[in-house]
Design a protein around this motif. Structure first.
Motif, mmCIF file in Angstrom:
data_model
loop_
_atom_site.group_PDB
_atom_site.id
_atom_site.type_symbol
_atom_site.label_atom_id
_atom_site.label_comp_id
_atom_site.label_asym_id
_atom_site.label_seq_id
_atom_site.Cartn_x
_atom_site.Cartn_y
_atom_site.Cartn_z
ATOM 1 N N LEU A 25 -2.857 -7.186 -1.272
ATOM 2 C CA LEU A 25 -2.713 -7.638 0.112
ATOM 3 C C LEU A 25 -2.208 -9.080 0.152
ATOM 4 O O LEU A 25 -1.284 -9.414 0.901
ATOM 5 C CB LEU A 25 -4.077 -7.529 0.815
ATOM 6 N N HIS A 28 1.432 -9.314 -0.889
ATOM 7 C CA HIS A 28 2.272 -8.767 0.176
ATOM 8 C C HIS A 28 2.445 -9.782 1.317
ATOM 9 O O HIS A 28 3.558 -10.055 1.767
ATOM 10 C CB HIS A 28 1.615 -7.488 0.698
ATOM 11 N N ARG A 119 0.964 -7.813 10.092
ATOM 12 C CA ARG A 119 0.800 -7.210 8.757
ATOM 13 C C ARG A 119 -0.671 -6.994 8.409
ATOM 14 O O ARG A 119 -1.040 -5.991 7.811
ATOM 15 C CB ARG A 119 1.434 -8.104 7.680
ATOM 16 N N PHE A 123 -1.913 -3.191 7.559
ATOM 17 C CA PHE A 123 -2.283 -2.813 6.189
ATOM 18 C C PHE A 123 -3.754 -3.041 5.845
ATOM 19 O O PHE A 123 -4.185 -2.732 4.740
ATOM 20 C CB PHE A 123 -1.400 -3.559 5.180
ATOM 21 N N ILE B 147 -0.027 -0.158 1.114
ATOM 22 C CA ILE B 147 0.961 -1.208 0.812
ATOM 23 C C ILE B 147 1.970 -0.687 -0.210
ATOM 24 O O ILE B 147 3.177 -0.916 -0.083
ATOM 25 C CB ILE B 147 0.262 -2.498 0.322
ATOM 26 N N HIS B 150 4.431 1.605 1.517
ATOM 27 C CA HIS B 150 5.363 0.795 2.304
ATOM 28 C C HIS B 150 6.386 0.125 1.388
ATOM 29 O O HIS B 150 7.583 0.093 1.692
ATOM 30 C CB HIS B 150 4.566 -0.257 3.075
ATOM 31 N N CYS B 151 5.897 -0.390 0.259
ATOM 32 C CA CYS B 151 6.768 -1.183 -0.625
ATOM 33 C C CYS B 151 7.708 -0.313 -1.454
ATOM 34 O O CYS B 151 8.740 -0.798 -1.918
ATOM 35 C CB CYS B 151 5.934 -2.088 -1.516
ATOM 36 N N LEU B 157 7.281 -5.133 -4.291
ATOM 37 C CA LEU B 157 5.991 -5.809 -4.318
ATOM 38 C C LEU B 157 5.857 -6.682 -5.552
ATOM 39 O O LEU B 157 5.427 -7.815 -5.493
ATOM 40 C CB LEU B 157 4.866 -4.772 -4.298
#
Lengths: 161, 161
Positions: A25, A28, A119, A123, B147, B150-151, B157
């Motif tokens: 996290l 990101h 974000r 997430f 995540i 998404h990445c 990432l």
């Protein structure tokens, strides 16, 4: 038999999951902050603190307390942010200058904060969902209280000078 | 009405609690690691990775992937650890040396890991308790999966080079 210091298999698994979540996290959020707004997470943290203070200004020791950074790290970082025009130091007192957010700093935080919040929602908040998120908040407060209680008697958690 | 990007009051409160827990716990663990064993959290992370690898050795790109550090940060840090005798580089391939944990590095991780584990148990695992800890683990895995998903489509990432 009391448990030893080692975590057992399930505990270890959750601890690793937590560490991976934290890192994934954070990475990101940081990469987007850097790419879209040219800010590091340290810049962002200082700007959030200053922009939420009463008049956009704080003493360095207050920033040190709220960021939990060592004095030297804070001092070096503030010097870099001053060069980039995001903050300025006002020496109303020779030993303890005030750190003031500039118009450019205010613009930077106003531009970047909504994107960061979106974000975090997508997430983190929405993935947890309301119930689990409330459980996290409650337990997180207890972890902080336990460490602070321990540190009141046994160690200095932050540099309080 | 769909929610905007901003977090509402309760969400913001939990997010702040989470950030404070993360920082307080990390600062606490780091300070003890540094004071008692002279290791930074970066040293510890590299040593944990190497000591858990099959033969105490990994390629730099594998370490970069598992730590999620940028290549330049990893490279600088490994050079400093090599100077302190905690790891060594073995150039079985000119471009991709292997990073090997030394006897001194093994000793450092064997000395420090139980003390770290005991602190994690006392201030994190035991404060959460089994039920809330399981909830955390489950949600943490989902955050990482969201995540990563998404990445896979939208961003890189980690530096996969």
């Amino acid at each position: 038999m009391s448990k030893g210091p080692w975590l057992d298999g399930d505990e270890q698994k959750v601890w690793r999951s937590y560490l991976l979540m934290r890192k994934t996290l954070e990475t990101h959020l940081e990469r987007h902050l850097q790419r879209e707004f040219g800010l590091s997470k340290s810049d962002f943290e200082i700007l959030v603190n200053l922009s939420e203070s009463e008049s956009g200004r704080m003493r360095a020791f207050e920033l040190s307390r709220s960021t939990q950074w060592e004095k030297s790290r804070l001092s070096h970082h503030l010097t870099r942010m001053e060069k980039r025009g995001l903050i300025r130091k006002e020496a109303c007192d020779a030993r303890y200058p005030e750190i003031v957010i500039t118009d450019e700093g205010l613009r930077a935080i106003r531009d970047s904060a909504p994107a960061q919040a979106a974000r975090v929602r997508e997430f983190f908040v929405d993935v947890f969902g309301p119930e689990r998120f409330a459980v996290l908040g409650e337990a997180a407060d207890e972890v902080v209280a336990a460490i602070e209680k321990h540190c009141d008697t046994d160690c200095s958690l932050v540099d309080r000078s």
